[in-house]
Motif scaffolding. Structure first.
Motif, PDB file in Angstrom:
ATOM      1  N   GLY A   1       0.783  -1.179  -0.015  1.00  0.00           N
ATOM      2  CA  GLY A   1       0.055  -0.067  -0.012  1.00  0.00           C
ATOM      3  C   GLY A   1       0.673   1.178   0.026  1.00  0.00           C
ATOM      4  N   ALA A   2       2.138   1.078  -0.108  1.00  0.00           N
ATOM      5  CA  ALA A   2       3.119   2.243   0.014  1.00  0.00           C
ATOM      6  C   ALA A   2       2.714   3.436  -1.123  1.00  0.00           C
ATOM      7  N   ALA A   3       3.055   4.624  -1.208  1.00  0.00           N
ATOM      8  CA  ALA A   3       2.702   5.561  -2.139  1.00  0.00           C
ATOM      9  C   ALA A   3       3.000   5.436  -3.319  1.00  0.00           C
ATOM     10  N   PHE A   4       2.581   4.624  -4.545  1.00  0.00           N
ATOM     11  CA  PHE A   4       2.662   4.527  -5.836  1.00  0.00           C
ATOM     12  C   PHE A   4       1.241   4.041  -6.379  1.00  0.00           C
ATOM     13  N   GLY A   5       1.172   4.444  -7.765  1.00  0.00           N
ATOM     14  CA  GLY A   5      -0.234   3.878  -8.307  1.00  0.00           C
ATOM     15  C   GLY A   5      -1.333   4.413  -7.610  1.00  0.00           C
ATOM     16  N   PHE A   6      -2.480   3.829  -7.995  1.00  0.00           N
ATOM     17  CA  PHE A   6      -4.040   4.029  -7.525  1.00  0.00           C
ATOM     18  C   PHE A   6      -4.414   3.175  -6.500  1.00  0.00           C
ATOM     19  N   ALA A   7      -4.722   3.630  -5.253  1.00  0.00           N
ATOM     20  CA  ALA A   7      -5.323   2.855  -4.234  1.00  0.00           C
ATOM     21  C   ALA A   7      -6.669   2.925  -4.095  1.00  0.00           C
TER      22      ALA A   7
END
Length: 876
Positions: free
Chosen positions: A521-527
């Motif tokens: 869930g780290a800060a990359f892409g779309f969550a």
């Protein structure tokens, strides 16, 4: 019939005074809905009487007769589930405190059907009268004037009944027999693991039931498509559509006239007997249109479409709607991640997951306060998973410029293909899902705030379901993107392909540095949804929601299940992970108040880090294109997943988000000590000066670094410098950042409490809901700070209170907490602060302002982890 609504909030005529059901002093006065005298119009039912079928022996044919004796029934409002009605009537008082909802509610009340009954009055017959029911949880048998009309099945599966032949001048009676609901078996609303479910499973009605009257030709709906000329936006094409219905058994010629964005519309249409046709008007070109933007990027102007249908020169129906001119594109970037482009500009989604009130009660003022909170925290989007709200919500979002991502929910009948959801669909279920999608697409299609619809949540639907839904979108002229899910689960199924949205957690505590990683869930892409889990409300809220035993367990026995965490199922039924980390990092709590104080600091740093990490990586090699914080709010008082508590009390999590999402913001990176400036708005900022300072816990300055002449595009990112690894730091230390403009005026301030013994995530042993740590940071120095003294001045006038706080001691205050109270000592809520949880160095002062409802002589509490709480009356 017409969408030209005459909404009736209260009765227009009082029938008579009826005896109340037991303990019903909160019930509204008995009412009868009076239909509009206009030739055409739509009127909402003003109120209902409800009663358990266990108390009623009469049939639907008898109950739906005018003047049926319902004097022993409960009187409720126009939108009310069964339990909401019983609460309104005092049957279940103080339902949300402690374990009352578990211990004091008789579940047998909701194992049988309930009757809804109302009466309405018409002056004369109409050639075309339609009953509109927006859906029933779980299903309803509908009766009018002694005649059974049919069934309505599903919360969102709207249905219309032609009642022209049954309605008579004078009094008419409508009755609906509502069946019990089971989210695993029925297309209803589920609370999944967000909250303890409402004991009645929300059986009943939560949107308006309406009666529409008109002539030979009705306008069943209208919508507008807009096409913005990009990139310059110097013009826009606007095309209006009308759904026209011939309600007679002979051909009709109808003249359609009206305006769209102040442009004249005129078209003559020939309809066969009983034909419904979608009429497309000639596109109109607007020069220099007023464009609708998400609120950080511009204004939110709305245009009007108004239409009238005439047959032989006589008006037979009217309809109208508002709309916005904007362009929405959602696609996958080169990394396969979901992204949103609004009016030609890629915008990072910074949203929260929405929870309606647990009893689905309509509270417009409360809705507006929550959307104000959303803007105040700097969020630009809200995801609605299966809680698709009432019209007021979307009207407010249009006005406030908050992007919406509505869609179906997981883990129940809506998504049985997960393997852990509801019962598998039968052939009879497909038409219910199909009708539900059609009705909600029609309901949402004109709102500029709605930028997409998610037909799945935790997994993409199979191909046949996707194609079924897409066909309904096409039928109703849906103008926005359709996304397969908020998760990558299920893979890139046709025809929509990949969702481009990850859902790999976390949902429970992780350290701030987690968000700067390169996994899960780290800060990359779309969550589609993720956060660090539990949010502890402020002390007032904790004491108001938990009984004495629960309060003690909260800080003494964190592994003990709490009724106000999730729905009682593991792993979210206790606060062990959060509380263990709190004790390891901040020190073992010594009291409930100490636990809450430390929890506010933990929530602040967790939330701030999540938003800051995503902001820093908006331009990375694999950019963070957006995420939905899980969650924005709660359905009832909860210790889980929120940025503000159910009573609208903003605390640590709220102000951590507000700080991270400042329009121009200076921030520190937990992974590499870099300092960056983030711009999140429409304009460029120049001639900025950044200052970074490192202090030991006792206030000694050990490093200072500055840089001037910085520019940042908005939205954009400016790298400033990297702080060195300072040697011989105390176990707990501070990093203080300050950003000023060319005139020396403060633009952004930010303070971090850090440890020379950092948190270390144990990525290899991650679970689906959290990542453990192999080493906790040591922040215990905060609890050992000497007590600080402050000088406070407060002045209040009307709906504004200004507070100035000065640190008169020689010790650092990590977070001054300000609380506004009414004269009786209760909190003044909702409230928005210009800043709060503010760090103050010795001799330093800060002035902040609170906006609130008008209050006479409010008081201000000042406290913090090393500030003894004191109360000050504001001068006026």
């Amino acid at each position: 019939m017409s969408a030209f609504r005459v909404r009736v909030a209260l009765a227009l005529a009082v029938l008579l005074t009826l005896s109340l059901a037991p303990a019903s002093t909160a019930a509204p006065a008995d009412v009868v809905t009076t239909l509009s005298e206009a030739e055409s119009g739509t009127t909402a039912i003003a109120g209902w009487q409800i009663q358990s079928s266990a108390q009623v022996s009469a049939t639907g044919a008898e109950i739906s007769q005018p003047r049926y004796d319902d004097s022993r029934w409960y009187r409720v409002g126009p939108r009310s589930t069964v339990l909401a009605g019983l609460v309104q009537n005092g049957r279940y008082p103080d339902l949300f405190h402690g374990t009352n909802m578990r211990d004091n509610v008789n579940r047998a009340d909701f194992q049988v059907p309930w009757w809804y009954r109302t009466e309405f009055h018409v002056r004369d017959r109409s050639p075309n009268t339609v009953l509109k029911i927006p859906g029933v949880t779980s299903r309803g048998e509908v009766f009018l004037n002694g005649t059974e009309l049919g069934d309505v099945v599903g919360t969102y599966n709207a249905r219309e009944f032609d009642i022209s032949a049954l309605v008579k001048p004078g009094r008419n009676a409508l009755a609906i027999k509502v069946a019990p609901a089971d989210p695993k078996k029925d297309f209803t609303i589920s609370w999944i693991d967000w909250a303890q479910p409402a004991p009645d499973n929300n059986m009943g009605l939560f949107r308006d039931v309406e009666i529409a009257r008109g002539g030979a030709v009705s306008l069943a709906g209208a919508y507008v498509h807009t096409k913005l000329a990009l990139p310059g936006m110097g013009s826009a094409e606007v095309q209006a559509f009308a759904e026209v219905r011939n309600t007679t058994d002979r051909p009709q010629t109808v003249a359609l006239q009206g305006e769209v964005a102040s442009r004249w519309l005129n078209q003559v249409v020939r309809l066969n007997a009983n034909e419904t046709k979608t009429v497309a008007f000639t596109p109109e070109t607007l020069r220099n249109p007023r464009v609708w933007w998400p609120y950080q990027y511009g204004e939110q102007p709305l245009y009007r479409l108004d239409l009238t249908a005439r047959v032989n020169g006589r008006t037979t129906d009217r309809t109208g709607t508002t709309f916005g001119i904007r362009d929405v594109v959602s696609n996958l970037n080169a990394k396969g991640d979901r992204q949103f482009i609004i009016n030609g500009r890629q915008i990072q989604i910074r949203g929260g997951g929405w929870a309606s009130d647990l009893l689905l009660r309509t509270q417009p003022d409360r809705l507006e306060a929550q959307l104000r909170y959303t803007r105040d925290m700097g969020l630009n989007a809200i995801r609605l998973e299966g809680k698709l709200e009432t019209p007021e919500f979307y009207e407010l979002a249009d006005r406030y410029g908050i992007m919406l991502l509505p869609g179906w929910e997981c883990c129940d009948k809506w998504e049985p293909w997960t393997g852990w959801g509801g019962e598998a669909w039968t052939p009879e279920d497909y038409p219910i899902a199909q009708g539900s999608l059609n009705a909600q697409a029609r309901f949402l299609r004109n709102h500029p705030s709605v930028i997409a619809f998610l037909i799945g949540s935790d997994i993409s639907p199979p191909e046949d379901v996707q194609r079924m839904y897409l066909a309904e979108f096409e039928k109703v002229g849906w103008p926005n993107p359709v996304l397969p899910a908020a998760s990558l689960n299920g893979g890139p199924r046709p025809p929509l392909g990949s969702s481009g949205s990850k859902m790999e957690g976390p949902y429970d505590w992780v350290p701030p540095v987690y968000w700067y990683g390169d996994k899960l869930g780290a800060a990359f892409g779309f969550a589609g949804e993720l956060s660090a889990g539990h949010s502890i409300p402020a002390l007032d809220t904790v004491r108001g929601m938990l009984n004495a035993t629960e309060q003690e367990q909260l800080w003494r026995e964190p592994a003990t299940p709490q009724f106000h965490t999730g729905r009682g199922n593991e792993p979210f039924n206790n606060l062990y992970l959060f509380s263990n980390a709190l004790a390891q990092r901040y020190g073992t709590p010594t009291s409930l108040a100490d636990y809450v104080d430390k929890a506010q600091l933990a929530n602040y740093e967790q939330v701030r880090a999540q938003f800051e990490a995503n902001a820093r990586r908006m331009t990375a090699e694999r950019p963070a294109t957006g995420f939905i914080y899980w969650m924005l709010n709660n359905a009832w008082p909860s210790l889980n997943w929120h940025l503000y508590s159910y009573d609208l009390n903003p605390a640590g999590a709220y102000f951590g988000a507000k700080k991270a999402n400042e329009p121009i913001h200076i921030q520190y990176s937990y992974d590499d000590r870099s300092v960056v400036i983030v711009g999140q708005g429409p304009k460029k900022a120049d001639q900025l000066t950044a200052l970074a300072e490192v202090y030991t816990i006792d206030g000694k300055l050990v490093h200072s670094q500055t840089k001037s002449g910085i520019s940042v595009s908005l939205p954009g990112l400016a790298e400033v410098f990297t702080l060195p690894a300072v040697q011989n730091l105390s176990a707990t230390y501070f990093v203080r950042l300050k950003l000023t403009d060319g005139h020396g005026k403060d633009v952004s301030r930010n303070t971090y409490w850090l440890s020379s013994k950092p948190d270390i995530p144990d990525w290899d042993n991650s679970e689906w809901y959290y990542t453990p740590v192999s080493q906790f940071a040591d922040l215990k120095g905060l609890a050992a700070l000497p007590n600080a003294s402050v000088d406070v001045r407060a002045r209040s006038f009307g709906d504004k209170t200004t507070v100035t706080v000065r640190n008169t001691s020689s010790t650092i205050i990590p977070a001054v907490q300000l609380t506004l109270r009414k004269a009786d000592g209760s909190q003044l809520l909702p409230v928005t602060w210009s800043d709060n949880y503010v760090a103050l160095w010795p001799g330093e002062s800060i002035t902040v302002q609170a906006s609130h409802e008008p209050a006479r002589r409010p008081t201000v509490d000042i406290g913090g982890i090393n500030v003894a709480t004191q109360r000050l009356a504001a001068t006026q």
